[in-house]
Design an enzyme around this catalytic site. Structure first.
Site, PDB file in Angstrom:
ATOM      1  N   ASP A   1       0.698  -1.168   0.027  1.00  0.00           N
ATOM      2  CA  ASP A   1      -0.009  -0.079  -0.044  1.00  0.00           C
ATOM      3  C   ASP A   1       0.909   1.283  -0.021  1.00  0.00           C
ATOM      4  O   ASP A   1       2.098   1.138   0.037  1.00  0.00           O
ATOM      5  CB  ASP A   1      -1.018   0.066   1.256  1.00  0.00           C
ATOM      6  CG  ASP A   1      -2.299   0.527   0.935  1.00  0.00           C
ATOM      7  OD1 ASP A   1      -2.351   1.728   0.297  1.00  0.00           O
ATOM      8  OD2 ASP A   1      -3.486   0.137   1.201  1.00  0.00           O
TER       9      ASP A   1
ATOM     10  N   GLY B   1       4.414   1.061  -1.886  1.00  0.00           N
ATOM     11  CA  GLY B   1       4.461   1.261  -3.122  1.00  0.00           C
ATOM     12  C   GLY B   1       3.059   1.474  -3.751  1.00  0.00           C
ATOM     13  O   GLY B   1       1.969   2.036  -3.226  1.00  0.00           O
ATOM     14  N   ASP B   2       3.036   1.649  -5.197  1.00  0.00           N
ATOM     15  CA  ASP B   2       1.753   1.904  -5.970  1.00  0.00           C
ATOM     16  C   ASP B   2       1.479   1.055  -6.733  1.00  0.00           C
ATOM     17  O   ASP B   2       2.049   0.637  -7.645  1.00  0.00           O
ATOM     18  CB  ASP B   2       2.196   3.365  -6.599  1.00  0.00           C
ATOM     19  CG  ASP B   2       1.165   3.848  -7.575  1.00  0.00           C
ATOM     20  OD1 ASP B   2       0.097   3.404  -7.710  1.00  0.00           O
ATOM     21  OD2 ASP B   2       1.376   4.842  -8.331  1.00  0.00           O
ATOM     22  N   PHE B   3       0.286   0.337  -6.478  1.00  0.00           N
ATOM     23  CA  PHE B   3      -0.185  -0.595  -7.294  1.00  0.00           C
ATOM     24  C   PHE B   3      -0.509  -0.318  -8.840  1.00  0.00           C
ATOM     25  O   PHE B   3      -0.762  -1.365  -9.744  1.00  0.00           O
ATOM     26  CB  PHE B   3      -1.502  -1.447  -6.749  1.00  0.00           C
ATOM     27  CG  PHE B   3      -2.654  -0.585  -6.421  1.00  0.00           C
ATOM     28  CD1 PHE B   3      -3.173   0.441  -7.358  1.00  0.00           C
ATOM     29  CD2 PHE B   3      -3.205  -0.704  -4.908  1.00  0.00           C
ATOM     30  CE1 PHE B   3      -4.261   1.294  -6.812  1.00  0.00           C
ATOM     31  CE2 PHE B   3      -4.161   0.094  -4.675  1.00  0.00           C
ATOM     32  CZ  PHE B   3      -4.705   1.131  -5.593  1.00  0.00           C
TER      33      PHE B   3
ATOM     34  N   HIS C   1     -13.733  -1.104  -7.062  1.00  0.00           N
ATOM     35  CA  HIS C   1     -14.738  -0.410  -7.007  1.00  0.00           C
ATOM     36  C   HIS C   1     -14.414   1.054  -6.831  1.00  0.00           C
ATOM     37  O   HIS C   1     -15.339   2.057  -7.172  1.00  0.00           O
ATOM     38  CB  HIS C   1     -15.664  -0.810  -6.162  1.00  0.00           C
ATOM     39  CG  HIS C   1     -15.464  -0.607  -4.660  1.00  0.00           C
ATOM     40  ND1 HIS C   1     -16.254  -0.769  -3.423  1.00  0.00           N
ATOM     41  CD2 HIS C   1     -14.359   0.134  -3.948  1.00  0.00           C
ATOM     42  CE1 HIS C   1     -15.686  -0.343  -2.351  1.00  0.00           C
ATOM     43  NE2 HIS C   1     -14.458  -0.001  -2.828  1.00  0.00           N
TER      44      HIS C   1
END
Length: 338
Positions: free
Chosen positions: A205, A229-231, A248
């Site tokens: 996350d 991190g950055d997904f 969503h």
């Protein structure tokens, strides 16, 4: 004039009553902020005593308690005292699972204000959060500490009541690495690791989120790793990628980007598990239908039907192979490389 449900006057009266329903979540929010349930935890209290303990106006408190009593959160006794009902117990700060943080998130101004201007949202066909707050919602959450706290604690409260049933509903592998993509405080990953002592876990996350993780327990010692991190950029390698209540929040293009990153980081024979509500057909009430309207007003995402999920998986070179019910609002959508 008669309608299917009675006279036109009766229908109009019913609609007006429904329009007043927004008062109830406002009262729930105030109850959570004021800690009223904690003060009622040991038994019924006169309004004057409850007001004194809560440091609020006695007359106004009584007026709010009457509304709460109409929905069964509290009960007014014959002697004028109020007691906390079974329905109201999750409002206590020590409740397991707690409802308060989720209520505070749902009723936070960041969601409440956009929902109050749905006409603009429907006309435009996109969220209106930027108009009201000057930036997209996740940028706002990153800058506003109060809203960030409400959002992350609220999401954890949403998840806490679901994580146990979800982890029990799916046949996770005995060994390997499970990656919780955008897993927040790691509540779901913790439940999975507890049930599978041979598994390792990775929590991914944003850097400002992962310090609040809950993975450091005796039973999971040495079996977890936290990765800031950055997904949208990269996802850690693993045998199972879990994506819970993430898709969503985002439009189709961004969802496909997340799923493609998961697909690229899968070990041979691995799978992607999406944990989200699947919007059912028909006219029956469902939490996803109401939550979808909040998402419509403030986010770029949406709650999705099975067909809409299948479209996302196909675009990400994945194939939906199973949908597992969990006994909660959330289902488990299992996908394998196509």
């Amino acid at each position: 004039m008669h309608t299917e449900n009675g006279t036109a006057a009766e229908a109009a009266s019913a609609l007006i009553d429904q329009a007043l329903d927004f008062v109830f979540p406002a009262a729930l929010r105030a109850t959570a902020l004021l800690g009223l349930a904690d003060h009622l935890a040991d038994g019924p209290l006169p309004v004057a005593d409850l007001a004194a303990r809560s440091d609020v106006h006695e007359g106004n408190l009584l007026r709010m308690l009457r509304v709460l009593a109409t929905r069964g959160v509290v009960e007014e006794l014959d002697d004028g005292r109020f007691r906390l009902t079974d329905l109201g117990q999750p409002l206590r700060s020590d409740a397991e699972p707690p409802a308060g943080p989720a209520i505070l998130m749902i009723t936070d101004r960041s969601l409440w204000a956009p929902a109050g201007e749905l006409d603009r949202c429907v006309r435009r066909g996109g969220p209106i959060f930027d108009d009201l707050f000057g930036m997209p919602i996740f940028e706002y959450i990153g800058k506003e500490e109060r809203t960030a706290t409400a959002f992350h604690n609220g999401m954890a409260a949403f998840s806490d009541q679901e994580n146990g049933p979800i982890a029990a509903a799916y046949d996770f592998p005995e060994t390997g690495t499970v990656v919780d993509v955008g897993g927040g405080q790691g509540g779901l990953l913790l439940e999975v690791l507890r049930r599978r002592p041979g598994l390792r876990g990775v929590l991914l996350d944003e850097p400002h989120v992962v310090p609040g993780h809950r993975l450091d327990t005796e039973e999971t010692a040495g079996r977890w790793e936290v990765v800031p991190g950055d997904f949208f950029t990269e996802v850690p390698f693993g045998d199972v990628h879990m994506v819970k209540r993430i898709l969503h929040d985002w439009d189709d293009e961004r969802c496909v980007q997340i799923l493609r990153n998961c697909r690229r980081a899968l070990a041979p024979g691995g799978r992607v598990l999406v944990f989200d509500a699947v919007v059912p057909r028909g006219n029956e009430p469902h939490q996803a239908k109401a939550l979808d309207v909040l998402l419509m007003a403030a986010f770029t995402g949406r709650e999705r039907t099975q067909a809409e999920f299948e479209h996302l998986f196909t675009a990400a070179d994945l194939r939906l192979t199973n949908i597992v019910p969990t006994g909660t609002v959330v289902s488990i959508l299992e996908a394998h490389p196509a």
